[in-house]
Scaffold this active site. Structure first.
Site, PDB file in Angstrom:
ATOM      1  N   SER A  52       2.660  -3.337   5.067  1.00 18.55           N
ATOM      2  CA  SER A  52       2.371  -4.280   4.899  1.00 18.55           C
ATOM      3  C   SER A  52       1.473  -5.177   5.477  1.00 18.55           C
ATOM      4  O   SER A  52       1.387  -6.868   5.248  1.00 18.55           O
ATOM      5  CB  SER A  52       3.897  -5.190   5.647  1.00 18.55           C
ATOM      6  OG  SER A  52       4.243  -6.749   5.125  1.00 18.55           O
ATOM      7  N   LYS A 106       1.112  -0.853  -0.046  1.00 15.25           N
ATOM      8  CA  LYS A 106       0.086  -0.128  -0.215  1.00 15.25           C
ATOM      9  C   LYS A 106       0.278   0.872  -0.312  1.00 15.25           C
ATOM     10  O   LYS A 106       1.734   1.109   0.709  1.00 15.25           O
ATOM     11  CB  LYS A 106      -1.130  -0.028   1.504  1.00 15.25           C
ATOM     12  CG  LYS A 106      -1.882   1.437   1.412  1.00 15.25           C
ATOM     13  CD  LYS A 106      -1.495   1.909   2.704  1.00 15.25           C
ATOM     14  CE  LYS A 106      -0.420   2.150   3.729  1.00 15.25           C
ATOM     15  NZ  LYS A 106      -0.227   3.444   4.267  1.00 15.25           N
ATOM     16  N   ASP A 165      -5.511   1.238   8.532  1.00 17.47           N
ATOM     17  CA  ASP A 165      -5.337   1.193   6.942  1.00 17.47           C
ATOM     18  C   ASP A 165      -6.110   0.339   6.228  1.00 17.47           C
ATOM     19  O   ASP A 165      -6.002  -0.256   4.875  1.00 17.47           O
ATOM     20  CB  ASP A 165      -3.779   0.741   6.451  1.00 17.47           C
ATOM     21  CG  ASP A 165      -3.405   2.368   6.379  1.00 17.47           C
ATOM     22  OD1 ASP A 165      -3.729   3.130   6.474  1.00 17.47           O
ATOM     23  OD2 ASP A 165      -2.564   2.404   7.006  1.00 17.47           O
TER      24      ASP A 165
END
Length: 288
Positions: A107, A11, A140
Site C-alpha cells: 500500500s 502489489k 518494493d
C-alpha cells in the site's frame, strides 16, 4: 496550482525467495510481483512554494492504522523528487486508502511509486534517477513505478518486466483486521537455508503457473510463527471451490488466493466474509 489524480494499485508477491544476504545485512531476494485492480487513489497538487509552509503535506483517508503524516513513503519520495523540480515547488497529496497497510500488499510502496511516476513525467526526470529515488524509499518501490508484472531480484533494484503474463487473473485478497507484521521482525525470524536462484529466461514466461506451483514464500513460516492466524487464512482460501494457489504476499499478514474464474473468486470472497466477518476480504483482478 496543477492537480492530478492517479491510482496506486495493490502489489502482490506471487512468490518470494531469499537467495542470499549481502555484507551490509540486506537480504537478497527474487520475486514475481504483480498488481491488482484494487487501488489507492491519490490527488496530487503541485504549485509554487509559499515559503511559510513545508515542501509537502499528505492526508490519508480510510486508513485502518494511524500513519505518520510527516514521515511516510510519500513524503520521502517527494522530498527527493523536489531536488529535480524546475522551480521551488510545494506538493500536496491526498490519499484514499483502499489497500490495507502492513499487509504485504504494498500500500505505501505503491503510493510512493505513483507519486514518483507522476512527478517524474511532469518534471521530465531521467528514469535512472527515478529508480534510484524509488530504491532509497523502499525495496518494493522500483517495481511500483510502472505497476506492471515484473520479476524482481537483488534488494528490489533488478527488474525484468514480464512481456506476456499468462496467469489466471481472478484473485481474492484477505487480511485479518487489527493484525500487522514488522518487515524487519519477520526477516529476523527467518532461519532457513537460502533458496536456489531461479534460471529466469523469456521461455519462463510461457509457464508461469507451473513455475508458481514450484515456488513458495520463504517468509511464510516465520510470519506464521508471529501471527498464527495467517495459516488459517491460507487454509480457508485453499478450501474454496476453484482455488488454484494460496499463500502469503510479501512480509505482511495479507494473503492471496488465485482462482480459476471471476465467478469462483466472487463466491469465495462471499463465503469467507460470511464465515470470518472480522477479516478484510476483497475479490479483484490482476492488471496484465
Amino acid at each position: 496550482m496543477e492537480s492530478f489524480c492517479v491510482k496506486a494499485p495493490a502489489k502482490i508477491n506471487l512468490f518470494l525467495h531469499i537467495i542470499n544476504r549481502e555484507e551490509r545485512g540486506y537480504h537478497l531476494i527474487e520475486s514475481l510481483v504483480v498488481f491488482a485492480k484494487l487501488s489507492n487513489f491519490l490527488e496530487i497538487k503541485v504549485g509554487e512554494k509559499n515559503f511559510r509552509y513545508d515542501n509537502s503535506t499528505v492526508e490519508f483517508v480510510n486508513s485502518e492504522f494511524r500513519i505518520n503524516y510527516r514521515y511516510n513513503t510519500i513524503t520521502r519520495a517527494v522530498s527527493l523528487l523536489l531536488r529535480h523540480a524546475p522551480v521551488r515547488t510545494k506538493v500536496t497529496v491526498k490519499v484514499v486508502k483502499n489497500v490495507p497497510i502492513a499487509a504485504g500488499f504494498g500500500s505505501g510502496s505503491s503510493d510512493a511509486g505513483a507519486v514518483i511516476r507522476m512527478l517524474g513525467e511532469l518534471w521530465n526526470i531521467d528514469r535512472q534517477f527515478l529508480n534510484d529515488i524509488a530504491l532509497s524509499v523502499g525495496a518494493d518501490v522500483p517495481a511500483s513505478i510502472d505497476s506492471k508484472p515484473v520479476f524482481v531480484r537483488g534488494v528490489g533494484e533488478e527488474l525484468c518486466p514480464i512481456k506476456q503474463c499468462s496467469l489466471p487473473t481472478s484473485l481474492v485478497l484477505v487480511k485479518p483486521k487489527k493484525k500487522f507484521l514488522n518487515t524487519s521482525e519477520v526477516f529476523s525470524k527467518y532461519k532457513e537455508d537460502f533458496s536456489q536462484p531461479i534460471k529466469w529466461s523469456d521461455n519462463t514466461e510461457e509457464n508461469l503457473l507451473e513455475l508458481l506451483k514450484e515456488t513458495k514464500n520463504d517468509l511464510q513460516e516465520a510470519a506464521i510463527s508471529l501471527v498464527p492466524e495467517i495459516q488459517n487464512v491460507i487454509s480457508t482460501l485453499e478450501s474454496q471451490e476453484g482455488s488454484i494457489l494460496s499463500r502469503m504476499s510479501g512480509s505482511g499478514v495479507g494473503c492471496f488466493g488465485m482462482f480459476d474464474s471471476e465467478e469462483s473468486a466472487k463466491a469465495a470472497a462471499a463465503n469467507i466474509k460470511k464465515e470470518y466477518p472480522e477479516w478484510w476480504v476483497c475479490d479483484t483482478e490482476l492488471m496484465v
